[in-house]
Write a protein that holds these residues in place. Structure first.
Motif, short mmCIF file in Angstrom:
data_model
loop_
_atom_site.label_atom_id
_atom_site.label_comp_id
_atom_site.label_asym_id
_atom_site.label_seq_id
_atom_site.Cartn_x
_atom_site.Cartn_y
_atom_site.Cartn_z
N ALA A 149 -7.08 -40.51 -1.47
CA ALA A 149 -5.69 -40.89 -1.22
C ALA A 149 -5.51 -42.40 -1.33
O ALA A 149 -4.50 -42.88 -1.87
N THR A 152 -5.70 -43.20 -5.21
CA THR A 152 -4.63 -42.68 -6.08
C THR A 152 -3.23 -42.96 -5.55
O THR A 152 -2.25 -42.81 -6.29
N ARG A 154 -1.72 -41.09 -3.57
CA ARG A 154 -1.09 -39.78 -3.51
C ARG A 154 -1.62 -39.02 -2.29
O ARG A 154 -2.64 -39.39 -1.71
N HIS A 155 -0.93 -37.91 -1.94
CA HIS A 155 -1.32 -37.22 -0.71
C HIS A 155 -1.36 -35.70 -0.85
O HIS A 155 -1.54 -35.00 0.14
N SER A 207 -3.54 -35.74 -5.42
CA SER A 207 -4.49 -36.82 -5.15
C SER A 207 -5.90 -36.42 -5.55
O SER A 207 -6.60 -37.18 -6.23
N ALA A 235 -5.78 -37.30 -11.09
CA ALA A 235 -6.36 -36.90 -9.80
C ALA A 235 -7.88 -37.07 -9.84
O ALA A 235 -8.49 -37.17 -10.91
#
Length: 458
Positions: A149, A152, A154-155, A207, A235
């Motif tokens: 996380a 990236t 992202r989650h 992610s 990812a």
């Protein structure tokens, strides 16, 4: 005599600061049925030391030890032979009592051991860098997820149905306190590990993709295929390995596109130990990600006289200088278990590890072939290492309990791992290692024949 330095005023001030009405409120997440409502059953309210020792010995005799039965349990904790040399070395005073090597000048032995451990893990996993171990496989898995996380930004977390459900549970629990969102589907116990299913779910918000290798049902996913799909969407691929002996036969995950490889090191040097303590393994394939790696990293250098020496190169834990900027709040590296792993791995060497893996696989194939001959038993795996799934004509949880009374620990029921049902209650995960004999395999087959036959007759 208890020593409690905090006064009621101190505790009140702390509770007020964090916004909790009472100390009990801090444990609200613990289900009510797990609270004690009185003294522990089976223990005397008051007795002398000798009486308590005798009582505890009587209770311990109710256990069925792995060494005293035909043992086929696995699912993340494996019985392997640990040479006596391992225990002899880790019992040495300089290792047994060693603490965190904050002062490298007096901790060269510990630091060198951890440096060599890191090298072994990196080579085993196909990684560029490995850290100096973590708590266990499940927490190492979560640390990899939050590292992904950070990298990236992202989650969305995709966890394959083949990941151990206990690892998934840890991730789901920890995600409650972070922006992370875990997406996970229960596995279908068939020959297909579901590579296409997990690939179809990867999108631009993902992610990381978390895949187990071999998976919880013993299947071997196509890591390169999943890695290519994950990387195409930006990812990361996290690979979990709960049985490191398998990597003596299978290609290292890092060589198949994994970005982060984590797992449980218990199989090598540590033993079952009633479920712990174990040790988490953690490696990365891109050296540029090292600053986001949790835990500690030991490095090699030279001293003022040009002699080889070892130091604590990286330690981003919360109790060190990083504090609130730390990548992890894990505050130990399971050092003694890491030493046991390193000693056993050194004794094996690459040739020995490959031979051990080959023997595990040979015996597992022998067991699968024999069990497939039992009426009412179907082997679900096309491929496996030393662990495979059976589907029976009867529910396996009561069957496993019944066979245990007859000296056969038949495996782990899928109904125990996946209590939601949906056909998994008839599944049985069987693990075979070098500790199993042909007599053990025959005992399991005979016990299953008798139990299933009796069930049908009833």
């Amino acid at each position: 005599m208890r020593y409690l330095p905090l006064t009621d005023i101190d505790r009140g001030a702390m509770l007020e600061k964090i916004g909790a009405p009472s100390i009990d409120a801090l444990f609200d997440d613990v289900p009510a049925e797990h609270y004690l409502d009185g003294p522990i059953e089976g223990l005397p309210a008051h007795a002398g030391e000798m009486a308590v020792e005798k009582h505890m010995r009587r209770l311990s005799k109710q256990n069925l030890a792995a060494a005293d039965a035909a043992f086929f349990c696995g699912a993340g904790a494996y019985r392997h032979h640990v040479p006596a040399t391992v225990d002899h070395i880790i019992q040495r005073g300089e290792f047994l009592t060693a603490y965190t090597p904050y002062q490298p000048e007096i901790a060269q032995g510990t630091l060198q051991m951890l440096f060599e451990f890191q090298t072994q893990v990196a080579r085993l996993y196909g990684g560029a860098i490995a850290n100096a171990s973590m708590y266990d496989g499940s927490t190492a898995c979560w640390e990899a997820i939050v590292m992904a996380a950070r990298l990236t930004k992202r989650h969305r977390i995709l966890m394959s149905g083949g990941v151990h459900p206990h690892y998934v549970s840890v991730a789901q629990t920890m995600a409650r306190f972070t922006p992370g969102h875990v997406e996970y589907d229960l596995p279908v116990p068939n020959a297909n590990p579901g590579d296409d299913d997990i690939i179809a779910r990867i999108d631009d918000e993902t992610s990381c993709v978390v895949v187990q290798y071999p998976d919880i049902l013993g299947r071997i996913p196509d890591l390169q295929k999943i890695a290519d799909a994950a990387h195409e969407k930006g990812a990361l691929l996290i690979v979990v390995n709960t049985e490191p002996v398998a990597l003596g036969a299978l290609e290292a995950p890092g060589n198949l596109g994994a970005d982060i490889v984590v797992g449980e090191g218990q199989s090598i040097g540590v033993g079952l130990q009633f479920g712990g303590p174990y040790l988490g393994l953690f490696a990365i394939t891109n050296p540029k990600h090292v600053r986001q790696m949790p835990g500690r990293l030991c490095g090699e250098t030279v001293d003022a006289d040009g002699k080889r020496g070892f130091v604590l190169t990286l330690s981003t834990r919360e109790q060190h200088i990083r504090r609130e900027k730390a990548t992890s709040n894990i505050c130990t590296n399971s050092g003694l278990c890491a030493l046991a792993f390193s000693v056993h791995m050194t004794l094996l060497g690459e040739k020995g590890l490959r031979a051990l893996a080959a023997e595990n696989h040979r015996l597992a194939c022998r067991a699968a072939d024999r069990l497939a001959q039992v009426p009412g038993v179907k082997v679900m795996n096309d491929t496996f290492f030393n662990e495979f799934t059976l589907m029976l004509d009867t529910e396996t949880r009561p069957l496993v309990r019944d066979l245990a009374t007859k000296g056969v620990l038949a495996g782990v029921s899928l109904g125990r791992l996946f209590p939601d049902g949906d056909g998994r209650e008839n599944g049985l995960l069987v693990t075979v290692t070098e500790t199993n004999t042909d007599d053990d395999i025959e005992a399991l087959a005979t016990a299953l024949e008798q139990a299933i036959g009796a069930e049908k007759a009833a």
